[in-house]
Design a protein around this motif. Structure first.
Motif, PDB file in Angstrom:
ATOM      1  N   GLN A  84       0.835  -1.202   0.000  1.00 53.18           N
ATOM      2  CA  GLN A  84       0.000   0.000   0.000  1.00 53.18           C
ATOM      3  C   GLN A  84       0.868   1.248   0.000  1.00 53.18           C
ATOM      4  O   GLN A  84       0.574   2.220  -0.711  1.00 53.18           O
ATOM      5  N   SER A  85       1.953   1.234   0.763  1.00 50.81           N
ATOM      6  CA  SER A  85       2.869   2.384   0.778  1.00 50.81           C
ATOM      7  C   SER A  85       3.492   2.602  -0.586  1.00 50.81           C
ATOM      8  O   SER A  85       3.611   3.747  -1.053  1.00 50.81           O
ATOM      9  N   MET A  86       3.897   1.514  -1.246  1.00 47.33           N
ATOM     10  CA  MET A  86       4.462   1.621  -2.582  1.00 47.33           C
ATOM     11  C   MET A  86       3.430   2.186  -3.548  1.00 47.33           C
ATOM     12  O   MET A  86       3.740   3.036  -4.375  1.00 47.33           O
ATOM     13  N   LEU A  87       2.204   1.728  -3.438  1.00 45.13           N
ATOM     14  CA  LEU A  87       1.134   2.232  -4.301  1.00 45.13           C
ATOM     15  C   LEU A  87       0.918   3.727  -4.064  1.00 45.13           C
ATOM     16  O   LEU A  87       0.809   4.498  -5.025  1.00 45.13           O
ATOM     17  N   ASP A  88       0.879   4.143  -2.817  1.00 39.97           N
ATOM     18  CA  ASP A  88       0.699   5.569  -2.517  1.00 39.97           C
ATOM     19  C   ASP A  88       1.813   6.411  -3.139  1.00 39.97           C
ATOM     20  O   ASP A  88       1.550   7.470  -3.730  1.00 39.97           O
ATOM     21  N   ARG A  89       3.054   5.946  -3.014  1.00 44.05           N
ATOM     22  CA  ARG A  89       4.185   6.694  -3.591  1.00 44.05           C
ATOM     23  C   ARG A  89       4.102   6.757  -5.110  1.00 44.05           C
ATOM     24  O   ARG A  89       4.348   7.810  -5.708  1.00 44.05           O
ATOM     25  N   THR A  90       3.768   5.642  -5.747  1.00 44.01           N
ATOM     26  CA  THR A  90       3.710   5.653  -7.218  1.00 44.01           C
ATOM     27  C   THR A  90       2.552   6.495  -7.715  1.00 44.01           C
ATOM     28  O   THR A  90       2.671   7.164  -8.749  1.00 44.01           O
ATOM     29  N   GLU A  91       1.434   6.480  -7.000  1.00 46.58           N
ATOM     30  CA  GLU A  91       0.324   7.355  -7.392  1.00 46.58           C
ATOM     31  C   GLU A  91       0.722   8.829  -7.258  1.00 46.58           C
ATOM     32  O   GLU A  91       0.401   9.637  -8.139  1.00 46.58           O
ATOM     33  N   ASP A  92       1.435   9.158  -6.180  1.00 49.73           N
ATOM     34  CA  ASP A  92       1.904  10.541  -6.004  1.00 49.73           C
ATOM     35  C   ASP A  92       2.858  10.931  -7.129  1.00 49.73           C
ATOM     36  O   ASP A  92       2.788  12.045  -7.662  1.00 49.73           O
ATOM     37  N   ASP A  93       3.761  10.023  -7.493  1.00 46.44           N
ATOM     38  CA  ASP A  93       4.693  10.289  -8.597  1.00 46.44           C
ATOM     39  C   ASP A  93       3.947  10.510  -9.908  1.00 46.44           C
ATOM     40  O   ASP A  93       4.287  11.393 -10.689  1.00 46.44           O
ATOM     41  N   LEU A  94       2.924   9.686 -10.141  1.00 44.55           N
ATOM     42  CA  LEU A  94       2.132   9.825 -11.367  1.00 44.55           C
ATOM     43  C   LEU A  94       1.399  11.156 -11.394  1.00 44.55           C
ATOM     44  O   LEU A  94       1.406  11.859 -12.426  1.00 44.55           O
ATOM     45  N   LEU A  95       0.787  11.535 -10.294  1.00 46.82           N
ATOM     46  CA  LEU A  95       0.080  12.818 -10.246  1.00 46.82           C
ATOM     47  C   LEU A  95       1.035  13.984 -10.458  1.00 46.82           C
ATOM     48  O   LEU A  95       0.711  14.940 -11.179  1.00 46.82           O
ATOM     49  N   ALA A  96       2.221  13.918  -9.845  1.00 46.22           N
ATOM     50  CA  ALA A  96       3.205  14.990 -10.033  1.00 46.22           C
ATOM     51  C   ALA A  96       3.644  15.064 -11.484  1.00 46.22           C
ATOM     52  O   ALA A  96       3.782  16.161 -12.054  1.00 46.22           O
ATOM     53  N   ALA A  97       3.837  13.926 -12.130  1.00 46.45           N
ATOM     54  CA  ALA A  97       4.245  13.904 -13.538  1.00 46.45           C
ATOM     55  C   ALA A  97       3.140  14.459 -14.430  1.00 46.45           C
ATOM     56  O   ALA A  97       3.414  15.178 -15.398  1.00 46.45           O
ATOM     57  N   LEU A  98       1.907  14.137 -14.107  1.00 48.21           N
ATOM     58  CA  LEU A  98       0.792  14.653 -14.904  1.00 48.21           C
ATOM     59  C   LEU A  98       0.669  16.165 -14.778  1.00 48.21           C
ATOM     60  O   LEU A  98       0.308  16.849 -15.734  1.00 48.21           O
ATOM     61  N   GLU A  99       0.999  16.699 -13.604  1.00 54.37           N
ATOM     62  CA  GLU A  99       0.923  18.149 -13.397  1.00 54.37           C
ATOM     63  C   GLU A  99       2.073  18.894 -14.067  1.00 54.37           C
ATOM     64  O   GLU A  99       1.883  19.987 -14.576  1.00 54.37           O
ATOM     65  N   THR A 100       3.257  18.290 -14.080  1.00 52.92           N
ATOM     66  CA  THR A 100       4.427  18.993 -14.612  1.00 52.92           C
ATOM     67  C   THR A 100       4.695  18.706 -16.073  1.00 52.92           C
ATOM     68  O   THR A 100       5.298  19.519 -16.752  1.00 52.92           O
ATOM     69  N   GLU A 101       4.303  17.541 -16.562  1.00 53.58           N
ATOM     70  CA  GLU A 101       4.568  17.162 -17.943  1.00 53.58           C
ATOM     71  C   GLU A 101       3.286  16.679 -18.635  1.00 53.58           C
ATOM     72  O   GLU A 101       3.194  15.527 -19.028  1.00 53.58           O
ATOM     73  N   PRO A 102       2.304  17.571 -18.802  1.00 54.03           N
ATOM     74  CA  PRO A 102       1.027  17.113 -19.359  1.00 54.03           C
ATOM     75  C   PRO A 102       1.122  16.637 -20.808  1.00 54.03           C
ATOM     76  O   PRO A 102       0.293  15.862 -21.251  1.00 54.03           O
ATOM     77  N   ASN A 103       2.140  17.043 -21.537  1.00 54.14           N
ATOM     78  CA  ASN A 103       2.258  16.661 -22.944  1.00 54.14           C
ATOM     79  C   ASN A 103       3.233  15.508 -23.172  1.00 54.14           C
ATOM     80  O   ASN A 103       3.369  15.036 -24.298  1.00 54.14           O
ATOM     81  N   GLU A 104       3.927  15.070 -22.142  1.00 54.99           N
ATOM     82  CA  GLU A 104       4.903  13.981 -22.259  1.00 54.99           C
ATOM     83  C   GLU A 104       4.222  12.653 -21.943  1.00 54.99           C
ATOM     84  O   GLU A 104       3.829  12.401 -20.809  1.00 54.99           O
ATOM     85  N   VAL A 105       4.088  11.794 -22.930  1.00 56.94           N
ATOM     86  CA  VAL A 105       3.377  10.533 -22.744  1.00 56.94           C
ATOM     87  C   VAL A 105       4.282   9.449 -22.156  1.00 56.94           C
ATOM     88  O   VAL A 105       3.873   8.705 -21.259  1.00 56.94           O
ATOM     89  N   ASP A 106       5.508   9.328 -22.637  1.00 55.73           N
ATOM     90  CA  ASP A 106       6.374   8.218 -22.225  1.00 55.73           C
ATOM     91  C   ASP A 106       6.627   8.166 -20.719  1.00 55.73           C
ATOM     92  O   ASP A 106       6.434   7.110 -20.112  1.00 55.73           O
ATOM     93  N   PRO A 107       7.086   9.265 -20.073  1.00 54.16           N
ATOM     94  CA  PRO A 107       7.325   9.157 -18.624  1.00 54.16           C
ATOM     95  C   PRO A 107       6.036   8.884 -17.846  1.00 54.16           C
ATOM     96  O   PRO A 107       6.035   8.130 -16.880  1.00 54.16           O
ATOM     97  N   VAL A 108       4.949   9.482 -18.295  1.00 49.83           N
ATOM     98  CA  VAL A 108       3.682   9.305 -17.593  1.00 49.83           C
ATOM     99  C   VAL A 108       3.182   7.869 -17.748  1.00 49.83           C
ATOM    100  O   VAL A 108       2.683   7.268 -16.794  1.00 49.83           O
ATOM    101  N   MET A 109       3.335   7.296 -18.918  1.00 47.34           N
ATOM    102  CA  MET A 109       2.896   5.913 -19.127  1.00 47.34           C
ATOM    103  C   MET A 109       3.725   4.945 -18.286  1.00 47.34           C
ATOM    104  O   MET A 109       3.188   3.967 -17.759  1.00 47.34           O
ATOM    105  N   GLY A 110       5.006   5.209 -18.145  1.00 51.83           N
ATOM    106  CA  GLY A 110       5.839   4.372 -17.280  1.00 51.83           C
ATOM    107  C   GLY A 110       5.363   4.422 -15.840  1.00 51.83           C
ATOM    108  O   GLY A 110       5.304   3.390 -15.154  1.00 51.83           O
ATOM    109  N   LEU A 111       5.017   5.631 -15.389  1.00 50.88           N
ATOM    110  CA  LEU A 111       4.499   5.766 -14.022  1.00 50.88           C
ATOM    111  C   LEU A 111       3.123   5.104 -13.890  1.00 50.88           C
ATOM    112  O   LEU A 111       2.823   4.482 -12.862  1.00 50.88           O
TER     113      LEU A 111
END
Length: 159
Positions: free
Chosen positions: A59-86
């Motif tokens: 659950q902790s790992m899931l929380d961290r990866t979700e936070d990373d994904l949300l941060a990536a979506l906010e900072t790189e809305p046009n970049e698909v590759d890093p966001v898809m990896g997350l």
């Protein structure tokens, strides 16, 4: 998930923790302490504590990866590759968490498939033993006492 457990991340761990506490009649901290003090006293409790810890870790790992994904979506809305990896990491973390939750639910259900009959007997054989099944060391003999083979040779008659 079924059985009153929603897909909301906090609910999975929270509901299963409540079920564990109800089953063993004590809080998780008390149960962990009891298992740490006597891990062989109750194999079911030991298994549940182990898998609950793995579930909390997932659950902790899931929380961290979700936070990373949300941060990536906010900072790189046009970049698909890093966001898809997350997004793939989040999916893997959800799968891990859900798999561990299923194990905890199975451990808590005394009528679960595989807990009775031949399957249960096979499962019992996989549990760690409290000691060796057979003697693993040579018994202590007083000095000068012959070994079995030499005693046999000494006692046999010549032909």
């Amino acid at each position: 998930m079924s059985d009153g457990i929603s897909d909301d991340a906090e609910d999975v761990v929270g509901v299963l923790t409540e079920r564990i506490e109800a089953r063993f009649g004590m809080g998780m901290d008390q149960l962990k302490a009891a298992v740490a003090a006597a891990p062989l006293a109750n194999p079911d409790a030991t298994d549940v504590v182990k898998w609950h810890g793995l579930l909390v870790e997932a659950q902790s790992m899931l929380d961290r990866t979700e936070d990373d994904l949300l941060a990536a979506l906010e900072t790189e809305p046009n970049e698909v590759d890093p966001v898809m990896g997350l997004a793939d990491r989040v999916t893997a973390a959800v799968t891990t968490r859900d798999g561990r939750a299923l194990v905890v639910r199975w451990l808590l259900d005394p009528d679960a498939p595989g807990k009775k009959g031949l399957a249960a007997e096979r499962l019992a054989r996989l549990r760690p033993r409290t000691g060796p099944a057979v003697q693993t060391s040579v018994p202590h003999r007083p000095a000068g006492t012959p070994t079995s083979a030499s005693a046999w040779r000494a006692g046999r008659t010549a032909r």
